[in-house]
Design a protein around this motif. Structure first.
Motif, PDB file in Angstrom:
ATOM      1  N   ALA A 198      47.452  49.388  28.506  1.00 57.53           N
ATOM      2  CA  ALA A 198      46.783  48.380  29.332  1.00 57.53           C
ATOM      3  C   ALA A 198      47.531  47.058  29.236  1.00 57.53           C
ATOM      4  O   ALA A 198      48.059  46.699  28.178  1.00 57.53           O
ATOM      5  CB  ALA A 198      45.341  48.211  28.881  1.00 57.53           C
ATOM      6  N   CYS A 199      47.612  46.335  30.356  1.00 52.54           N
ATOM      7  CA  CYS A 199      48.304  45.048  30.361  1.00 52.54           C
ATOM      8  C   CYS A 199      47.363  43.976  30.895  1.00 52.54           C
ATOM      9  O   CYS A 199      46.428  44.267  31.642  1.00 52.54           O
ATOM     10  CB  CYS A 199      49.594  45.106  31.181  1.00 52.54           C
ATOM     11  SG  CYS A 199      49.385  45.539  32.917  1.00 52.54           S
ATOM     12  N   THR A 200      47.625  42.740  30.486  1.00 55.53           N
ATOM     13  CA  THR A 200      46.784  41.634  30.910  1.00 55.53           C
ATOM     14  C   THR A 200      47.640  40.434  31.290  1.00 55.53           C
ATOM     15  O   THR A 200      48.729  40.232  30.745  1.00 55.53           O
ATOM     16  CB  THR A 200      45.810  41.197  29.800  1.00 55.53           C
ATOM     17  OG1 THR A 200      46.560  40.844  28.632  1.00 55.53           O
ATOM     18  CG2 THR A 200      44.838  42.314  29.459  1.00 55.53           C
ATOM     19  N   ALA A 201      47.130  39.654  32.217  1.00 59.29           N
ATOM     20  CA  ALA A 201      47.790  38.415  32.615  1.00 59.29           C
ATOM     21  C   ALA A 201      47.684  37.391  31.493  1.00 59.29           C
ATOM     22  O   ALA A 201      46.894  37.535  30.557  1.00 59.29           O
ATOM     23  CB  ALA A 201      47.160  37.879  33.895  1.00 59.29           C
ATOM     24  N   SER A 202      48.479  36.351  31.598  1.00 58.13           N
ATOM     25  CA  SER A 202      48.475  35.310  30.570  1.00 58.13           C
ATOM     26  C   SER A 202      47.196  34.481  30.650  1.00 58.13           C
ATOM     27  O   SER A 202      46.402  34.601  31.595  1.00 58.13           O
ATOM     28  CB  SER A 202      49.689  34.391  30.736  1.00 58.13           C
ATOM     29  OG  SER A 202      49.470  33.458  31.783  1.00 58.13           O
ATOM     30  N   ALA A 203      47.013  33.606  29.679  1.00 58.22           N
ATOM     31  CA  ALA A 203      45.857  32.708  29.653  1.00 58.22           C
ATOM     32  C   ALA A 203      46.191  31.323  30.189  1.00 58.22           C
ATOM     33  O   ALA A 203      45.418  30.377  30.018  1.00 58.22           O
ATOM     34  CB  ALA A 203      45.316  32.584  28.229  1.00 58.22           C
ATOM     35  N   CYS A 204      47.330  31.188  30.881  1.00 63.10           N
ATOM     36  CA  CYS A 204      47.769  29.871  31.360  1.00 63.10           C
ATOM     37  C   CYS A 204      46.758  29.275  32.339  1.00 63.10           C
ATOM     38  O   CYS A 204      46.352  29.935  33.300  1.00 63.10           O
ATOM     39  CB  CYS A 204      49.136  29.999  32.036  1.00 63.10           C
ATOM     40  SG  CYS A 204      49.818  28.438  32.623  1.00 63.10           S
ATOM     41  N   ARG A 205      46.380  28.004  32.107  1.00 65.34           N
ATOM     42  CA  ARG A 205      45.377  27.344  32.930  1.00 65.34           C
ATOM     43  C   ARG A 205      45.878  26.070  33.598  1.00 65.34           C
ATOM     44  O   ARG A 205      45.150  25.459  34.387  1.00 65.34           O
ATOM     45  CB  ARG A 205      44.144  27.003  32.078  1.00 65.34           C
ATOM     46  CG  ARG A 205      43.415  28.220  31.530  1.00 65.34           C
ATOM     47  CD  ARG A 205      42.277  27.811  30.585  1.00 65.34           C
ATOM     48  NE  ARG A 205      41.358  26.886  31.228  1.00 65.34           N
ATOM     49  CZ  ARG A 205      40.335  27.251  32.011  1.00 65.34           C
ATOM     50  NH1 ARG A 205      40.127  28.530  32.244  1.00 65.34           N
ATOM     51  NH2 ARG A 205      39.539  26.350  32.548  1.00 65.34           N
ATOM     52  N   GLU A 206      47.090  25.648  33.279  1.00 64.36           N
ATOM     53  CA  GLU A 206      47.598  24.384  33.797  1.00 64.36           C
ATOM     54  C   GLU A 206      48.950  24.579  34.479  1.00 64.36           C
ATOM     55  O   GLU A 206      49.835  25.249  33.926  1.00 64.36           O
ATOM     56  CB  GLU A 206      47.744  23.353  32.675  1.00 64.36           C
ATOM     57  CG  GLU A 206      46.443  23.007  31.963  1.00 64.36           C
ATOM     58  CD  GLU A 206      45.459  22.287  32.861  1.00 64.36           C
ATOM     59  OE1 GLU A 206      45.909  21.648  33.844  1.00 64.36           O
ATOM     60  OE2 GLU A 206      44.245  22.350  32.584  1.00 64.36           O
TER      61      GLU A 206
ATOM     62  N   ALA B  10      51.123  40.459  36.003  1.00 59.99           N
ATOM     63  CA  ALA B  10      50.159  41.397  35.420  1.00 59.99           C
ATOM     64  C   ALA B  10      50.409  41.625  33.935  1.00 59.99           C
ATOM     65  O   ALA B  10      49.470  41.892  33.180  1.00 59.99           O
ATOM     66  CB  ALA B  10      50.200  42.722  36.175  1.00 59.99           C
ATOM     67  N   SER B  11      51.661  41.524  33.508  1.00 58.13           N
ATOM     68  CA  SER B  11      52.000  41.730  32.101  1.00 58.13           C
ATOM     69  C   SER B  11      52.062  40.439  31.296  1.00 58.13           C
ATOM     70  O   SER B  11      52.392  40.476  30.108  1.00 58.13           O
ATOM     71  CB  SER B  11      53.341  42.472  31.994  1.00 58.13           C
ATOM     72  OG  SER B  11      53.175  43.858  32.256  1.00 58.13           O
TER      73      SER B  11
ATOM     74  N   VAL C  26      47.085  43.800  44.851  1.00 59.40           N
ATOM     75  CA  VAL C  26      45.728  43.296  44.672  1.00 59.40           C
ATOM     76  C   VAL C  26      44.999  43.977  43.517  1.00 59.40           C
ATOM     77  O   VAL C  26      44.508  43.300  42.593  1.00 59.40           O
ATOM     78  CB  VAL C  26      44.935  43.392  45.992  1.00 59.40           C
ATOM     79  CG1 VAL C  26      43.482  42.970  45.780  1.00 59.40           C
ATOM     80  CG2 VAL C  26      45.593  42.548  47.083  1.00 59.40           C
ATOM     81  N   PRO C  27      44.884  45.318  43.483  1.00 58.65           N
ATOM     82  CA  PRO C  27      44.168  45.929  42.359  1.00 58.65           C
ATOM     83  C   PRO C  27      44.849  45.684  41.015  1.00 58.65           C
ATOM     84  O   PRO C  27      44.161  45.544  39.992  1.00 58.65           O
ATOM     85  CB  PRO C  27      44.175  47.430  42.709  1.00 58.65           C
ATOM     86  CG  PRO C  27      44.379  47.479  44.181  1.00 58.65           C
ATOM     87  CD  PRO C  27      45.288  46.323  44.492  1.00 58.65           C
ATOM     88  N   ILE C  28      46.176  45.602  40.994  1.00 52.44           N
ATOM     89  CA  ILE C  28      46.895  45.416  39.732  1.00 52.44           C
ATOM     90  C   ILE C  28      46.654  44.026  39.168  1.00 52.44           C
ATOM     91  O   ILE C  28      46.303  43.861  37.993  1.00 52.44           O
ATOM     92  CB  ILE C  28      48.396  45.685  39.936  1.00 52.44           C
ATOM     93  CG1 ILE C  28      48.624  47.144  40.333  1.00 52.44           C
ATOM     94  CG2 ILE C  28      49.183  45.342  38.667  1.00 52.44           C
ATOM     95  CD1 ILE C  28      50.045  47.458  40.743  1.00 52.44           C
ATOM     96  N   ILE C  29      46.852  42.996  39.995  1.00 53.57           N
ATOM     97  CA  ILE C  29      46.654  41.617  39.531  1.00 53.57           C
ATOM     98  C   ILE C  29      45.207  41.404  39.094  1.00 53.57           C
ATOM     99  O   ILE C  29      44.939  40.822  38.033  1.00 53.57           O
ATOM    100  CB  ILE C  29      47.042  40.617  40.627  1.00 53.57           C
ATOM    101  CG1 ILE C  29      48.556  40.684  40.930  1.00 53.57           C
ATOM    102  CG2 ILE C  29      46.620  39.201  40.233  1.00 53.57           C
ATOM    103  CD1 ILE C  29      49.444  40.241  39.803  1.00 53.57           C
ATOM    104  N   GLU C  30      44.263  41.877  39.884  1.00 54.01           N
ATOM    105  CA  GLU C  30      42.858  41.662  39.555  1.00 54.01           C
ATOM    106  C   GLU C  30      42.456  42.438  38.305  1.00 54.01           C
ATOM    107  O   GLU C  30      41.717  41.921  37.451  1.00 54.01           O
ATOM    108  CB  GLU C  30      41.981  42.038  40.749  1.00 54.01           C
ATOM    109  CG  GLU C  30      42.164  41.080  41.932  1.00 54.01           C
ATOM    110  CD  GLU C  30      41.304  41.425  43.129  1.00 54.01           C
ATOM    111  OE1 GLU C  30      40.735  42.557  43.152  1.00 54.01           O
ATOM    112  OE2 GLU C  30      41.185  40.575  44.038  1.00 54.01           O
ATOM    113  N   ALA C  31      42.930  43.671  38.162  1.00 55.50           N
ATOM    114  CA  ALA C  31      42.601  44.458  36.977  1.00 55.50           C
ATOM    115  C   ALA C  31      43.194  43.859  35.710  1.00 55.50           C
ATOM    116  O   ALA C  31      42.648  44.026  34.617  1.00 55.50           O
ATOM    117  CB  ALA C  31      43.081  45.900  37.158  1.00 55.50           C
ATOM    118  N   ALA C  32      44.321  43.154  35.861  1.00 52.13           N
ATOM    119  CA  ALA C  32      44.951  42.496  34.715  1.00 52.13           C
ATOM    120  C   ALA C  32      44.289  41.171  34.367  1.00 52.13           C
ATOM    121  O   ALA C  32      44.700  40.505  33.410  1.00 52.13           O
ATOM    122  CB  ALA C  32      46.437  42.276  34.996  1.00 52.13           C
TER     123      ALA C  32
END
Length: 273
Positions: free
Chosen positions: A152-160, A205-206, A226-232
């Motif tokens: 499983a992969c997740t996007a970063s936590a970058c907020r700025e 996504a990673s 779309v499904p990849i970015i949102e799922a990540a």
């Protein structure tokens, strides 16, 4: 390359198994053509196409017809078949044909399945690199590399924006308004890279990139994302923040977090078309 481990046998997982089979087939065929002499033709939109693009898509279409004969198909090279069906596959056999014909490795195969206008499955395959991202709607997103079990992969936590890594189109691929909007965004981020085709979305996504912005895409270019970015855990919309679907115009922004996405939209909006 197999899909996510321990998948159940339900219908969505069967669709995902089909997507992986199509990507395996496309990878094998496209790699046979890669860095070989090619007949390059220029389409009406001034983009190149080769016999590799056409062959790969034709073979994927054949497999979909055998596995899911009632499903529709929309492809970059061979048009529409039953595009009004409840379930429609969107295919881009070689996303990044310019990279492909130049021997650069960052091209990919894109596959999406759309159910009643909503993207429910996405797959990005990078054949030369042996890497693949996939997701069903509502996640998780999976990353797999040749010889390794998918994870499983997740996007970063970058907020700025000030901390963000941005991938944007080559400026020559944008019209004046689009170039002004993207440059307005790029002024505020930490790192900018140009180009990369579908690979930029995969890196969001990673968690290796934080924003991708592109303009003038067709549905087969962005629906798989779309499904990849949102799922990540990320967000992907058009430049006005509207959901992406088959009928949406192709100005796309993907971001790792909602906060970052809102800031990106604000920078793009004054100059968006």
């Amino acid at each position: 390359m197999s899909g996510p481990p321990d998948a159940a046998a339900g219908e969505p997982e069967q669709w995902l198994a089909t997507a992986h089979a199509l990507a395996d087939l496309a990878r094998a065929v496209s790699l046979r053509w890669f860095r070989t002499p090619l007949d390059i033709h220029v389409k009406a939109d001034h983009s190149p196409v080769t016999q590799a693009d056409r062959e790969v898509e034709a073979l994927m279409r054949e497999q979909i017809g055998l596995r899911h004969p009632t499903h529709g198909i929309v492809g970059e090279e061979h048009g529409d078949t039953r595009a009004d069906a409840p379930l429609v596959w969107y295919l881009d056999p070689i996303d990044g044909t310019k990279s492909f014909v130049c021997g650069l490795p960052l091209w990919g195969t894109l596959i999406a399945l759309v159910q009643d206008g909503v993207p429910v499955l996405g797959l990005i395959d990078a054949p030369v690199l042996g890497e693949r991202w996939s997701a069903l709607r509502d996640g998780p997103a999976w990353f797999g590399a040749t010889g390794h079990t998918p994870q499983a992969c997740t996007a970063s936590a970058c907020r700025e924006l000030a901390d963000a890594r941005l991938c944007m189109p080559v400026p020559d691929n944008l019209g004046p308004a689009g170039r002004a909007a993207v440059e307005h965004l790029a002024e505020k981020v930490a790192v900018v890279r140009c180009g990369g085709d579908c690979y930029g979305y995969a890196l969001v996504a990673s968690g290796h990139l934080d924003i991708v912005v592109e303009s003038g895409l067709d549905a087969h270019d962005f629906l798989p994302m779309v499904p990849i970015i949102e799922a990540a855990g990320g967000v992907i919309t058009d430049w006005q923040g509207r959901p992406l679907g088959p009928q949406r115009a192709g100005d796309v922004v993907a971001a790792a977090t909602h906060a970052l996405h809102r800031q990106a939209i604000q920078r793009l909006a004054p100059r968006s078309r």
